[in-house]
Structure formats: structure tokens, C-alpha cells
Design a protein around this motif. Structure first.
Motif, PDB file in Angstrom:
ATOM      1  N   ALA A 218       0.729  -1.355   0.197  1.00 20.32           N
ATOM      2  CA  ALA A 218      -0.011   0.300   0.082  1.00 20.32           C
ATOM      3  C   ALA A 218       0.828   1.471  -0.508  1.00 20.32           C
ATOM      4  CB  ALA A 218      -1.066  -0.006   1.534  1.00 20.32           C
ATOM      5  N   MET A 219       1.926   1.124   0.317  1.00 20.14           N
ATOM      6  CA  MET A 219       2.971   2.782   0.493  1.00 20.14           C
ATOM      7  C   MET A 219       3.559   2.961  -0.419  1.00 20.14           C
ATOM      8  SD  MET A 219       3.368   3.142   4.301  1.00 20.14           S
ATOM      9  CE  MET A 219       5.571   3.737   4.515  1.00 20.14           C
ATOM     10  N   THR A 220       3.596   1.650  -1.597  1.00 22.96           N
ATOM     11  CA  THR A 220       3.930   2.348  -3.125  1.00 22.96           C
ATOM     12  C   THR A 220       3.070   3.259  -4.146  1.00 22.96           C
ATOM     13  OG1 THR A 220       2.830   0.665  -4.099  1.00 22.96           O
ATOM     14  CG2 THR A 220       4.943   0.274  -3.062  1.00 22.96           C
ATOM     15  N   GLY A 221       1.541   3.520  -3.778  1.00 21.99           N
ATOM     16  CA  GLY A 221       1.012   4.720  -3.672  1.00 21.99           C
ATOM     17  C   GLY A 221       0.773   5.177  -4.457  1.00 21.99           C
ATOM     18  N   PRO A 222       0.598   5.736  -2.937  1.00 21.05           N
ATOM     19  CA  PRO A 222       1.433   7.711  -2.921  1.00 21.05           C
ATOM     20  C   PRO A 222       3.041   7.873  -3.513  1.00 21.05           C
ATOM     21  CG  PRO A 222       0.901   6.479  -0.759  1.00 21.05           C
ATOM     22  CD  PRO A 222       0.567   5.396  -1.399  1.00 21.05           C
ATOM     23  N   ALA A 223       3.707   7.414  -3.175  1.00 25.92           N
ATOM     24  CA  ALA A 223       5.073   6.951  -3.208  1.00 25.92           C
ATOM     25  C   ALA A 223       5.433   7.475  -4.616  1.00 25.92           C
ATOM     26  CB  ALA A 223       6.021   6.056  -2.448  1.00 25.92           C
ATOM     27  N   LEU A 224       4.858   6.217  -5.728  1.00 27.65           N
ATOM     28  CA  LEU A 224       5.051   6.580  -6.886  1.00 27.65           C
ATOM     29  C   LEU A 224       4.493   7.731  -7.214  1.00 27.65           C
ATOM     30  CD1 LEU A 224       4.269   3.519  -8.216  1.00 27.65           C
ATOM     31  CD2 LEU A 224       6.347   3.823  -7.754  1.00 27.65           C
ATOM     32  N   TRP A 225       3.072   8.519  -7.125  1.00 29.01           N
ATOM     33  CA  TRP A 225       2.453   9.287  -7.442  1.00 29.01           C
ATOM     34  C   TRP A 225       3.598  10.896  -7.314  1.00 29.01           C
ATOM     35  CZ3 TRP A 225       0.154  13.073  -3.790  1.00 29.01           C
ATOM     36  CH2 TRP A 225      -0.112  14.917  -4.935  1.00 29.01           C
ATOM     37  N   LEU A 226       3.772  10.448  -6.229  1.00 32.85           N
ATOM     38  CA  LEU A 226       4.983  12.391  -5.269  1.00 32.85           C
ATOM     39  C   LEU A 226       5.943  12.017  -6.470  1.00 32.85           C
ATOM     40  CD1 LEU A 226       4.887  11.804  -1.068  1.00 32.85           C
ATOM     41  CD2 LEU A 226       3.373  13.276  -2.799  1.00 32.85           C
ATOM     42  N   ALA A 247      -8.009   1.754  -6.695  1.00 33.11           N
ATOM     43  CA  ALA A 247      -8.841   2.373  -7.596  1.00 33.11           C
ATOM     44  C   ALA A 247      -9.844   3.713  -8.075  1.00 33.11           C
ATOM     45  CB  ALA A 247     -10.586   1.209  -7.580  1.00 33.11           C
ATOM     46  N   ARG A 248      -9.766   4.384  -7.040  1.00 34.58           N
ATOM     47  CA  ARG A 248     -10.264   5.917  -6.976  1.00 34.58           C
ATOM     48  C   ARG A 248      -9.195   6.685  -7.727  1.00 34.58           C
ATOM     49  NH1 ARG A 248     -11.486   5.287  -0.456  1.00 34.58           N
ATOM     50  NH2 ARG A 248      -8.633   6.508  -0.889  1.00 34.58           N
ATOM     51  N   SER A 249     -10.119   7.782  -7.869  1.00 32.81           N
ATOM     52  CA  SER A 249      -9.661   8.575  -8.654  1.00 32.81           C
ATOM     53  C   SER A 249      -7.635   9.902  -7.921  1.00 32.81           C
ATOM     54  CB  SER A 249     -10.306   9.720  -9.321  1.00 32.81           C
ATOM     55  OG  SER A 249     -10.655  10.993  -7.964  1.00 32.81           O
ATOM     56  N   LEU A 250      -7.263  10.481  -8.495  1.00 32.28           N
ATOM     57  CA  LEU A 250      -6.003  10.985  -8.249  1.00 32.28           C
ATOM     58  C   LEU A 250      -6.883  12.004  -7.122  1.00 32.28           C
ATOM     59  CD1 LEU A 250      -3.671  11.240  -7.113  1.00 32.28           C
ATOM     60  CD2 LEU A 250      -3.652  13.136  -8.550  1.00 32.28           C
ATOM     61  N   ALA A 251      -8.078  12.727  -7.741  1.00 30.76           N
ATOM     62  CA  ALA A 251      -8.430  13.676  -6.336  1.00 30.76           C
ATOM     63  C   ALA A 251      -9.170  13.129  -5.686  1.00 30.76           C
ATOM     64  CB  ALA A 251      -9.345  14.305  -7.632  1.00 30.76           C
ATOM     65  N   GLU A 252      -9.832  11.749  -5.578  1.00 29.39           N
ATOM     66  CA  GLU A 252     -10.033  11.175  -3.899  1.00 29.39           C
ATOM     67  C   GLU A 252      -9.433  10.645  -3.139  1.00 29.39           C
ATOM     68  OE1 GLU A 252     -14.434   8.983  -5.994  1.00 29.39           O
ATOM     69  OE2 GLU A 252     -12.279   8.447  -6.330  1.00 29.39           O
ATOM     70  N   ASN A 253      -8.612  10.342  -3.744  1.00 26.88           N
ATOM     71  CA  ASN A 253      -7.348   9.857  -2.768  1.00 26.88           C
ATOM     72  C   ASN A 253      -6.893  10.995  -2.653  1.00 26.88           C
ATOM     73  OD1 ASN A 253      -6.857   7.099  -2.747  1.00 26.88           O
ATOM     74  ND2 ASN A 253      -6.281   6.848  -5.665  1.00 26.88           N
ATOM     75  N   ARG A 254      -6.302  12.070  -3.179  1.00 27.30           N
ATOM     76  CA  ARG A 254      -6.044  13.434  -2.290  1.00 27.30           C
ATOM     77  C   ARG A 254      -6.537  13.388  -0.874  1.00 27.30           C
ATOM     78  NH1 ARG A 254      -3.091  17.416  -5.621  1.00 27.30           N
ATOM     79  NH2 ARG A 254      -1.757  17.812  -3.536  1.00 27.30           N
ATOM     80  N   ALA A 255      -8.017  14.085  -0.989  1.00 28.01           N
ATOM     81  CA  ALA A 255      -9.126  14.185  -0.473  1.00 28.01           C
ATOM     82  C   ALA A 255      -9.041  13.391   0.999  1.00 28.01           C
ATOM     83  CB  ALA A 255     -10.588  14.112  -1.358  1.00 28.01           C
ATOM     84  N   ALA A 256      -8.897  12.327   1.179  1.00 31.33           N
ATOM     85  CA  ALA A 256      -9.266  10.630   1.285  1.00 31.33           C
ATOM     86  C   ALA A 256      -7.590  10.234   2.814  1.00 31.33           C
ATOM     87  CB  ALA A 256      -9.513   9.674   0.784  1.00 31.33           C
ATOM     88  N   ALA A 257      -6.122  10.931   1.607  1.00 28.62           N
ATOM     89  CA  ALA A 257      -5.523  10.522   2.371  1.00 28.62           C
ATOM     90  C   ALA A 257      -4.410  11.771   2.925  1.00 28.62           C
ATOM     91  CB  ALA A 257      -4.759   9.249   1.875  1.00 28.62           C
ATOM     92  N   GLU A 258      -4.970  13.195   2.530  1.00 28.96           N
ATOM     93  CA  GLU A 258      -3.996  13.939   2.435  1.00 28.96           C
ATOM     94  C   GLU A 258      -4.069  14.773   3.373  1.00 28.96           C
ATOM     95  OE1 GLU A 258      -2.203  16.096  -1.328  1.00 28.96           O
ATOM     96  OE2 GLU A 258      -3.596  17.411  -0.757  1.00 28.96           O
ATOM     97  N   ALA A 259      -2.601  15.025   3.938  1.00 25.22           N
ATOM     98  CA  ALA A 259      -2.918  15.469   5.040  1.00 25.22           C
ATOM     99  C   ALA A 259      -1.258  16.415   5.757  1.00 25.22           C
ATOM    100  CB  ALA A 259      -3.549  15.394   6.789  1.00 25.22           C
ATOM    101  N   PRO A 260      -1.058  17.976   6.062  1.00 22.54           N
ATOM    102  CA  PRO A 260      -0.026  18.882   6.344  1.00 22.54           C
ATOM    103  C   PRO A 260       0.787  17.502   6.763  1.00 22.54           C
ATOM    104  CG  PRO A 260      -2.201  20.381   6.263  1.00 22.54           C
ATOM    105  CD  PRO A 260      -2.450  18.871   6.452  1.00 22.54           C
ATOM    106  N   ILE A 261       2.166  17.897   6.657  1.00 26.32           N
ATOM    107  CA  ILE A 261       2.961  17.294   7.859  1.00 26.32           C
ATOM    108  C   ILE A 261       3.095  17.709   8.531  1.00 26.32           C
ATOM    109  CG2 ILE A 261       5.314  17.077   8.206  1.00 26.32           C
ATOM    110  CD1 ILE A 261       5.796  16.674   5.373  1.00 26.32           C
ATOM    111  N   GLY A 262       2.932  17.097  10.041  1.00 26.80           N
ATOM    112  CA  GLY A 262       2.979  17.118  11.551  1.00 26.80           C
ATOM    113  C   GLY A 262       1.352  18.284  12.298  1.00 26.80           C
ATOM    114  N   TRP A 263       1.630  18.790  12.895  1.00 25.16           N
ATOM    115  CA  TRP A 263       0.976  19.650  13.604  1.00 25.16           C
ATOM    116  C   TRP A 263       1.371  21.625  13.213  1.00 25.16           C
ATOM    117  CZ3 TRP A 263       5.070  17.200  15.448  1.00 25.16           C
ATOM    118  CH2 TRP A 263       4.972  16.420  15.724  1.00 25.16           C
ATOM    119  N   PRO A 264       0.683  22.020  11.753  1.00 24.54           N
ATOM    120  CA  PRO A 264       1.126  23.338  11.570  1.00 24.54           C
ATOM    121  C   PRO A 264      -0.617  23.990  12.551  1.00 24.54           C
ATOM    122  CG  PRO A 264      -0.187  21.998   9.877  1.00 24.54           C
ATOM    123  CD  PRO A 264       0.976  21.224  11.001  1.00 24.54           C
TER     124      PRO A 264
END
Length: 279
Positions: A218-226, A247-264
């Protein structure tokens, strides 16, 4: 990924093997670093006759800066540079006691020597690799740094020292490097599994059904895209791999999995001479 040079630490471990295989399949050249000679031999055997011309292995203790410098120099000499650094190597609590998931570790068990060893691998080691590779990354087109930290739950978990503190320091370092390198065409992002993963870092007697653990691939999906052209300019984020669905679109994956690093959000209102810091 053809023509791209990827350096991966902890390459013989659960996540590392998946990173190596994924980037080789996409046509990249890969420098696989690990402290285990035996693990690297198995990695070479797994790719024998397939992608071995684009795979370089190097036994490295990332807690030793000179070893990191030597590995970067060897990679650049072999492949002509470095485009991507994946700081994946980590020392888990199993190095202290295999039963740590069912019998919590107490402070009395953690010697100063073990504390320094784990911080040396989990925090100082990624800094060593970043420092050793930074000149090559500055010269590279579309340079990337991907750091593997851990869930915030694990960082703050009781009886999980020094693993949690070392990874929280690594998370903070990632945020700082994202800001520092933002104007140098070097993106810095974090990828985490999101919870316990089916790797040797989670011992067999941890009390989990292994089928319920996060799959290492599972780790490879976001890494390859980045690392793709689509990841240009994307920096300062963390991605939860368990929430990234191919199986989802890039926009859907970013909405589900993406957040800022740490505690901004915790850094927005410091008590600062003159009002607010400039940066």
C-alpha cells in the motif's frame, strides 16, 4: 520513471522491498540501502535476471554519517546522480523485546545505549541521508524526498519509547525540510501506513490477525505518484497509505489520504517579540 535514480533506505525490510520492486518495475534505477547484508543478498536474488542492471545494493548503517556519504557517492557514480531519496529505514520496539505489543515496555528496560541507538537510526539517520544527498538533489530535475514516519497515535503512545519520540522528531524534521527546500525544486512529503502493517516490525505474537494488518505494498501508491510529474510542486504533506485506493481517482485519494505534515495548526499563534515571526 526511466532515467530516474531512487535511493531507498531500509530496502530489505517489509516496506523497503515493496518500494524497490515498484520503482524498478516503473523503469527507475534503484540504490537499495540496508544494514542487513543477508537481506540485501535476498533482494538481489529476487531481481536476478530481471532488473538487476538497474539495482545497486549497499550495506549501510545510516546512524554513521560517513557510511551515508559513501553510499550516496557510489550511487551517483553508478547512475549519474540522485533524483529521489526515500528515508524508509527504521528500528522498531522489537529490537528491545519481541513481546512489546502484549507486554508494554517500561522505562526501566530502556537503557541509554538503546535510546541512542534508536534515535540514531530513526531520527539522526534520515538527517544523515538528507545531508549527504542534498547537493545531488539540488542539481536534479524534479527532486523528491519521501520520509516514512508513523501514525500520531504511535508517536504519543505510552510505553512506546524511544520509537514514538524518535518518529515525532522525524515528522517535525520533515516539515522543516519541506519549508527549507521549497524554493529549491525539492519536495518533501511523508508517507505512513496509517496503522500496524504486515511487516516484521509487528511481531507474530502481537495479538493481531495478520489478515487485518495493512499490506506493505500500500505504501507504493502515494510514493509513485509523488515521484511522477503529477507530483510536481506537491510538498509539505503526509499521506496515509491505507486510505489510498488505486481504484479511485487521484482527487479522491488526495481528499482521503492527504493532510499537512505534523501539527501546523499548533504553530499559528506563538508568543513572539513584535507580534508574529516572519517565517
Amino acid at each position: 520513471m526511466q532515467g530516474r535514480v531512487i535511493m531507498i533506505t531500509g530496502a530489505a525490510g517489509g516496506f523497503g522491498q515493496e518500494f524497490v520492486g515498484a520503482f524498478l518495475r516503473e523503469g527507475a534505477s534503484v540504490a537499495a540501502l540496508d544494514v542487513s547484508e543477508e537481506g540485501l543478498a535476498a533482494l538481489r536474488a529476487a531481481h536476478h535476471g530481471v532488473n538487476e542492471d538497474r539495482l545497486l545494493t549497499h550495506a549501510v548503517d545510516i546512524a554513521d554519517y560517513a557510511s551515508c556519504e559513501a553510499a550516496v557517492a557510489r550511487t551517483a557514480d553508478r547512475f549519474g546522480g540522485v533524483h529521489v531519496l526515500i528515508n524508509n529505514a527504521g528500528l522498531g520496539m522489537g529490537a528491545l523485546r519481541e513481546s512489546h505489543m502484549v507486554e508494554p515496555v517500561v522505562i526501566d528496560e530502556v537503557t541509554p545505549e538503546f535510546w541512542n541507538q534508536m534515535v540514531g537510526v530513526n531520527l539522526t539517520g534520515p538527517w544523515h541521508m538528507t545531508r549527504a544527498a542534498i547537493d545531488h538533489l539540488r542539481r536534479a530535475d524534479r527532486a523528491r524526498i519521501i520520509n516514512v514516519t508513523t501514525s500520531f497515535f504511535t508517536m504519543l503512545r505510552g510505553s512506546f519509547h524511544p520509537y514514538g519520540p524518535s518518529k515525532s522528531g522525524f515528522e517535525s524534521m520533515s516539515a522543516g525540510h519541506a519549508a527549507e527546500f521549497a524554493d529549491q525544486d525539492i519536495t518533501v512529503n511523508v508517507v505512513v501506513p496509517g496503522g500496524p502493517a504486515d511487516t516484521p516490525m509487528v511481531p507474530k505474537d502481537a495479538g493481531f490477525d495478520r489478515r487485518d494488518l495493512i499490506r506493505p505494498e500500500a505504501m507504493t501508491g502515494p510514493a509513485l505518484w509523488l515521484c511522477s510529474p503529477e507530483g510536481d510542486g506537491v510538498t509539505g504533506n503526509r499521506y496515509v497509505a491505507a486510505l489510498w485506493d488505486p481504484a479511485r481517482s487521484l482527487a479522491e485519494n488526495r481528499a482521503a489520504a492527504e493532510a499537512p505534515i505534523g501539527w501546523p495548526d499548533l504553530a499559528l499563534a506563538p508568543v513572539w517579540p513584535g507580534g508574529r515571526p516572519t517565517e
